[in-house]
Scaffold this active site. Structure first.
Site, PDB file in Angstrom:
ATOM      1  N   ASP A 188       1.409 -19.786   0.874  1.00 58.18           N
ATOM      2  CA  ASP A 188       1.387 -18.578   0.401  1.00 58.18           C
ATOM      3  C   ASP A 188       2.672 -18.099   2.075  1.00 58.18           C
ATOM      4  OD1 ASP A 188       0.780 -16.202  -0.990  1.00 58.18           O
ATOM      5  OD2 ASP A 188      -0.706 -15.518   0.961  1.00 58.18           O
ATOM      6  N   HIS A 221       4.145  -4.175   2.718  1.00 57.35           N
ATOM      7  CA  HIS A 221       2.714  -4.138   2.429  1.00 57.35           C
ATOM      8  C   HIS A 221       2.063  -4.624   4.140  1.00 57.35           C
ATOM      9  CE1 HIS A 221      -1.189  -6.814   2.255  1.00 57.35           C
ATOM     10  NE2 HIS A 221      -0.119  -7.962   3.209  1.00 57.35           N
ATOM     11  N   GLU A 241      -5.203  -9.909  -4.031  1.00 54.43           N
ATOM     12  CA  GLU A 241      -4.014  -9.677  -2.898  1.00 54.43           C
ATOM     13  C   GLU A 241      -2.517  -9.893  -4.364  1.00 54.43           C
ATOM     14  OE1 GLU A 241      -2.616 -12.113   0.501  1.00 54.43           O
ATOM     15  OE2 GLU A 241      -3.350 -10.395   1.783  1.00 54.43           O
ATOM     16  N   GLU A 296       0.573 -11.000  -6.178  1.00 58.40           N
ATOM     17  CA  GLU A 296       1.685 -11.789  -5.287  1.00 58.40           C
ATOM     18  C   GLU A 296       1.619 -12.293  -7.084  1.00 58.40           C
ATOM     19  OE1 GLU A 296       1.074 -14.643  -2.150  1.00 58.40           O
ATOM     20  OE2 GLU A 296      -0.688 -13.077  -1.331  1.00 58.40           O
ATOM     21  N   ASP A 350      -4.342 -13.602  -4.965  1.00 54.69           N
ATOM     22  CA  ASP A 350      -5.042 -14.620  -3.435  1.00 54.69           C
ATOM     23  C   ASP A 350      -5.481 -13.891  -3.097  1.00 54.69           C
ATOM     24  OD1 ASP A 350      -4.518 -16.116  -1.304  1.00 54.69           O
ATOM     25  OD2 ASP A 350      -2.814 -14.851  -0.069  1.00 54.69           O
ATOM     26  N   ARG A 365     -11.386  -9.664   4.376  1.00 56.49           N
ATOM     27  CA  ARG A 365     -10.586  -9.596   5.699  1.00 56.49           C
ATOM     28  C   ARG A 365     -11.858  -9.588   6.977  1.00 56.49           C
ATOM     29  NH1 ARG A 365      -5.996  -9.983   3.906  1.00 56.49           N
ATOM     30  NH2 ARG A 365      -5.834  -8.524   1.781  1.00 56.49           N
ATOM     31  N   GLN A 369     -10.931 -13.224   8.444  1.00 57.39           N
ATOM     32  CA  GLN A 369      -9.365 -12.780   8.599  1.00 57.39           C
ATOM     33  C   GLN A 369      -9.295 -12.545   9.238  1.00 57.39           C
ATOM     34  OE1 GLN A 369      -6.976 -11.507   5.233  1.00 57.39           O
ATOM     35  NE2 GLN A 369      -4.983 -12.289   6.335  1.00 57.39           N
ATOM     36  N   LYS A 390      -9.128 -17.303   3.357  1.00 55.34           N
ATOM     37  CA  LYS A 390      -8.800 -17.574   2.058  1.00 55.34           C
ATOM     38  C   LYS A 390      -8.702 -19.063   0.710  1.00 55.34           C
ATOM     39  CE  LYS A 390      -5.267 -15.172   2.805  1.00 55.34           C
ATOM     40  NZ  LYS A 390      -4.345 -13.361   2.279  1.00 55.34           N
ATOM     41  N   THR A 434      -7.577 -19.207  -4.816  1.00 56.23           N
ATOM     42  CA  THR A 434      -6.934 -18.683  -5.861  1.00 56.23           C
ATOM     43  C   THR A 434      -6.481 -18.592  -7.061  1.00 56.23           C
ATOM     44  OG1 THR A 434      -5.684 -19.703  -3.709  1.00 56.23           O
ATOM     45  CG2 THR A 434      -5.008 -18.651  -5.415  1.00 56.23           C
ATOM     46  N   GLU A 443      -5.161  -1.747   1.192  1.00 58.45           N
ATOM     47  CA  GLU A 443      -4.339  -0.629   1.866  1.00 58.45           C
ATOM     48  C   GLU A 443      -4.702   0.286   0.850  1.00 58.45           C
ATOM     49  OE1 GLU A 443      -0.606  -2.657   1.706  1.00 58.45           O
ATOM     50  OE2 GLU A 443      -1.655  -3.774   0.552  1.00 58.45           O
TER      51      GLU A 443
HETATM   52 MN    MN Z   1      -1.631 -14.076   0.170  1.00 63.40          MN
END
Ligand code: MN
Length: 439
Positions: free
Chosen positions: A138, A145, A210, A212, A244, A248, A251, A264, A268, A384
């Site tokens: 990843d 971002h 996320e 992606e 993904d 948070r 993380q 993570k 996925t 975000e």
């Molecule tokens: Mn990612």
């Protein structure tokens, strides 16, 4: 570099009417691959190609006399329950099959009746992962971002100095990658509750997605032999959507100094369809680096990458809450942007990945990194959009989200369109958060 040919002709039509549906993802110019079977049957999963609202069954087609030569060899490889052997054949075989399928599906084809007998309605299909994924990497390659995330905490902050010099990445987890429709439990892990000084083991409280793109490796490279930048795209089969999912709060606490782990590795989600780089050829864009920024080191910089290393792929994220589904309301649109803003190109990711001697194999999966654009409403993660949960995003009918709640379904969509080219789509990638197990 993929050049335009007759298979990109905006005026090309299929004898299958649904291939011409306005706003459809799968016209004859697209021809993306998935692995599918008729839903609810014990049939073998096998490779298929999307056309209109149908899947062209490559196992069935391979058993007819409609194909021969390299295209037949490629179709047989793609008819298996994973596309790895097809990926390994390389760009000449991929192109031979694309050209053969285009001819069979084109208006006026003498083989239309044979091919029609090999179609399965998408509405009656179910999908599995398109390949056996050996390794998953990843990346973290959107400057918007990265800056958005930094500036939630520190408004004047910049990214770490290495960000502008290399496409950053970590090695991810394959065992929990699932195809669109995936449902998973909210993860448990260590996090530090607001105001506390020590961690607790508890369900993630700051669940996020996320947006992606998934980059599927076609041919690999030998260990110790790097892939030069201008050869990188010959090693990429195609591109799909990828979510993904990210925890948070877990993380933030766990990731220094070795990177994400629990945050993570729980799930996925990828789209079933992979759009080939060849189909994406009309949507290439110049890749550029602001003059005031560091220019890439020579191994990450070539005229070809500057001329056309970026892709203008439009992306949107939608959220369908459990309440909205129960009350018969549709999903709420959270954001929209384009992949063309990404700070590093997919070719740069592959060249950098292999630069130290790491080999890639057919079916390896690369996450592009979260894709956020420069403007408001272009962020590819809820953290975000909702500014770390402080400014919840309205979903309509009084619902709002700072982070995801149990029962939320996140839907990602992607497509390309511009005047003079056929609109092609990546389909969708959806996944649902289920309640956590008790801690
Ligand atoms: Mn990612």
């Amino acid at each position: 570099m993929h050049l335009l040919d007759h298979t990109h002709d905006v005026n090309a039509r299929s004898w299958l009417a649904s291939a011409q549906a306005p706003g459809g993802d799968f016209p004859i110019q697209n021809l993306p691959y998935a692995v599918f079977r008729r839903r609810g049957t014990p049939d073998m999963f096998r490779g298929g190609v999307a056309i209109g609202d149908q899947v062209l069954d490559l196992a069935a087609l391979s058993a007819t006399s409609a194909l021969d030569g390299t295209a037949l060899q490629a179709a047989r490889a793609a008819a298996q329950s994973a596309l790895n052997d097809f990926f390994a054949l390389g760009p000449a075989a991929w192109r031979a099959l694309r050209h053969a399928l285009f001819a069979l599906l084109k208006d006026g084809s003498a083989q239309a009746d044979t091919v029609r007998a090999c179609l399965v309605p998408q509405a009656g299909a179910e999908y599995t992962l398109p390949a056996r994924i050996g390794d998953y990497t990843d990346f973290y390659t959107s400057l918007d971002h990265a800056l958005n995330c930094m500036r939630i905490m520190y408004p004047e902050a910049d990214v770490t100095p290495n960000f502008r010099w290399m496409p950053q990445a970590y090695h991810g987890r394959v065992s929990t990658i699932g195809v669109s429709g995936q449902q998973f439990r909210r993860p448990l892990g260590q996090s530090v509750p607001q105001g506390a000084r020590t961690p607790a083991f508890q369900p993630c409280a700051r669940m996020d997605y996320e947006q992606e793109l998934g980059i599927w490796i076609g041919c690999g490279n030998a260990m110790g032999e790097r892939i030069p930048l201008d050869a990188a795209e010959a090693h990429i089969f195609g591109i799909g959507l990828l979510n993904d999912w990210s925890a948070r709060d877990i993380q933030v606490w766990e990731m220094a100094p070795l990177g994400p782990f629990h945050a993570k590795n729980f799930a996925t989600t990828v789209s079933p369809w992979i759009v080939t780089l060849e189909a994406l050829a009309p949507y290439r864009a110049a890749w550029s680096r602001p003059p005031a920024d560091p220019q890439p080191l020579p191994y990450l910089d070539t005229p070809a990458n500057r001329a056309a290393g970026a892709f203008d792929i439009r992306l949107e994220v939608w959220l369908h809450s459990e309440r909205a589904r129960r009350e018969g309301r549709g999903p709420a649109r959270l954001s929209g942007t384009s992949f063309r803003h990404q700070y590093w190109s997919i070719a740069q990711m592959v060249a950098h990945h292999t630069a130290g001697g790491c080999c890639l194999n057919p079916g390896d999966l690369i996450g592009s990194g979260t894709i956020s654009g420069p403007g408001p409403g272009e962020a590819g993660a809820l953290v975000e959009l909702a500014h770390g949960g402080q400014r919840p995003v309205a979903l309509g009918d009084g619902e709002e989200r700072g982070f995801l709640q149990d029962g939320d379904t996140v839907v990602m969509r992607g497509w390309c369109e511009k005047p003079g080219a056929a609109r092609i789509g990546l389909g969708e990638c959806r996944g649902t958060v289920l309640p956590a197990l008790p801690a």
